[in-house]
Design an enzyme around this catalytic site. Structure first.
Site, PDB file in Angstrom:
ATOM      1  N   GLY A   7       0.848  -1.183   0.000  1.00 52.26           N
ATOM      2  CA  GLY A   7       0.000   0.000   0.000  1.00 52.26           C
ATOM      3  C   GLY A   7       0.883   1.234   0.000  1.00 52.26           C
ATOM      4  N   GLY A   9       0.598   4.384  -0.689  1.00 49.29           N
ATOM      5  CA  GLY A   9      -0.071   5.680  -0.777  1.00 49.29           C
ATOM      6  C   GLY A   9       0.762   6.709  -0.015  1.00 49.29           C
ATOM      7  N   LYS A 185      -5.859   6.447  18.910  1.00 55.14           N
ATOM      8  CA  LYS A 185      -5.750   7.094  17.593  1.00 55.14           C
ATOM      9  C   LYS A 185      -7.133   7.185  16.930  1.00 55.14           C
ATOM     10  CE  LYS A 185      -3.894   8.687  13.763  1.00 55.14           C
ATOM     11  NZ  LYS A 185      -3.280   7.958  12.689  1.00 55.14           N
ATOM     12  N   SER A 255      -6.875  15.989   6.136  1.00 52.94           N
ATOM     13  CA  SER A 255      -6.960  14.651   6.740  1.00 52.94           C
ATOM     14  C   SER A 255      -7.053  13.604   5.628  1.00 52.94           C
ATOM     15  CB  SER A 255      -8.194  14.542   7.636  1.00 52.94           C
ATOM     16  OG  SER A 255      -9.350  14.338   6.840  1.00 52.94           O
TER      17      SER A 255
HETATM   18  O1  KPL Z   1      -4.641  10.345  11.129  1.00 54.34           O
HETATM   19  C1  KPL Z   1      -4.984  11.392  10.625  1.00 54.34           C
HETATM   20  C2  KPL Z   1      -5.634  11.280   9.297  1.00 54.34           C
HETATM   21  O2  KPL Z   1      -5.675  12.254   8.540  1.00 54.34           O
HETATM   22  O3  KPL Z   1      -6.111  10.171   8.995  1.00 54.34           O
HETATM   23  C3  KPL Z   1      -4.857  12.686  11.368  1.00 54.34           C
HETATM   24  C4  KPL Z   1      -4.225  12.445  12.730  1.00 54.34           C
HETATM   25  C5  KPL Z   1      -6.209  13.312  11.544  1.00 54.34           C
HETATM   26  C6  KPL Z   1      -3.918  13.650  10.691  1.00 54.34           C
HETATM   27  O4  KPL Z   1      -4.423  14.199   9.529  1.00 54.34           O
END
Ligand code: KPL
Length: 306
Positions: A7, A9, A185, A255
């Site tokens: 992956g 990306g 997380k 994000s």
């Molecule tokens: O993990 C993230 C994401 O974008 O998936 C954060 C912590 C929000 C950082 O952009």
């Protein structure tokens, strides 16, 4: 240590690129042919907080050309995890471990189903990265990586992987509670990802709108109640204050969910807010804000598919 990143990306290239720069024997494996060909022809172009450079790292569509490795680092989207682990069989020999640093709930379980808990390492990453186009990523923000083993027998491998990552400039600590840390997380993602995807705002801009700050807080509080009811140890951290801190620290970042929506791709909503809603239903915990966020992001996905 031989490593295959499955992956390639934004995050896969970030980790693979850092490891290659440190001299680790690493290959990128991805299904996107144009991206793979561009990396092989011209190198991986990384810009952003860790500097502007081109890194030479081999990439392929076919794991058989890589063969068995010591570590498979899985960075596919959560909805592709089960399929990707099955497709990674040519990479997996007697001593191979599979490490997931992906977003969301359910990845550990999907990997364990195929390779067994003794081979699974899990954790989290706080780096931000954006896939700009074929062979191009922007390193948007730095943060710690946490790695732990599901079974004590794999702890020494987790330590070796952490040493390798630290040697490559990827600040890494050992986690003694992988599930708790992954939940931690997930709580951050509950507060940030769907709201940025729905509004088009960068992470830090969410904090500038009081109504959105409130939704961030409620989405996280619902997640905390579900996790606690499920018996997860979330430690003593104030998870609402933490999500505000992460949004600020990654303020300029788009994000991962906003990036998916902008590219018209499926999002990880099912493995994030959707999982929390489903688990909440089973455990008798109400999750109205996460339910609404899930439905609205599903609406965005539907619009892209029309
Ligand atoms: O993990 C993230 C994401 O974008 O998936 C954060 C912590 C929000 C950082 O952009």
């Amino acid at each position: 240590m031989r490593v295959a990143v499955v992956g390639a990306g934004a995050m896969g290239c970030l980790y693979g690129g850092h490891l290659a720069e440190a001299g680790v024997d690493v290959s990128l494996v991805d299904v996107w042919r144009e991206h793979v060909d561009a990396i092989n022809a011209k190198g991986l172009h990384i810009t952003g907080v860790s500097g502007d450079r081109v890194v030479r790292v081999p990439a392929t569509n076919n794991p058989e050309t890589v063969g068995e490795v010591d570590l498979v680092l899985l960075f596919v989207k959560s909805y592709d995890t089960a399929q990707a682990v099955k497709g990674s069989r040519p990479l997996i020999g007697g001593d191979t471990k599979v490490l997931t640093l992906q977003n969301g709930l359910g990845n550990l379980e999907a990997i364990t189903e195929t390779v067994g808990a003794g081979r699974v390492l899990g954790g989290t990453t706080s780096h931000g990265s954006t896939l700009v186009g074929p062979r191009e990523i922007r390193h948007a923000g730095e943060g710690p990586t946490l790695i732990g083993a599901l079974e004590i027998s794999s702890r020494s491998t987790a330590e070796k992987v952490a040493d390798t990552f630290n040697g490559a400039g990827l600040r890494t600590r050992i986690s003694d509670d992988v599930r708790g840390d992954i939940w931690g997380k997930v709580l951050v993602n509950l507060g940030i990802n769907a709201l940025t995807a729905l509004t088009g705002l960068r992470n830090g801009q969410l904090l500038e709108v009081p109504e959105l700050r409130r939704l961030m807080r409620i989405a996280v509080e619902e997640g905390v109640r579900v996790a606690e009811e499920d018996g997860v140890d979330l430690g003593s951290l104030d998870h609402v204050a933490h999500v505000y801190d992460v949004a600020e620290a990654t303020g300029a970042n788009h994000s991962s969910m906003l990036q998916d929506v902008d590219r018209g791709r499926r999002t990880e909503i099912d493995a994030l807010n959707g999982e929390v809603v489903g688990l909440g239903e089973k455990l008798g915990v109400e999750t109205p804000v996460n339910r609404a966020l899930t439905a609205l992001v599903k609406g965005l996905e539907h619009r892209s598919s029309l």
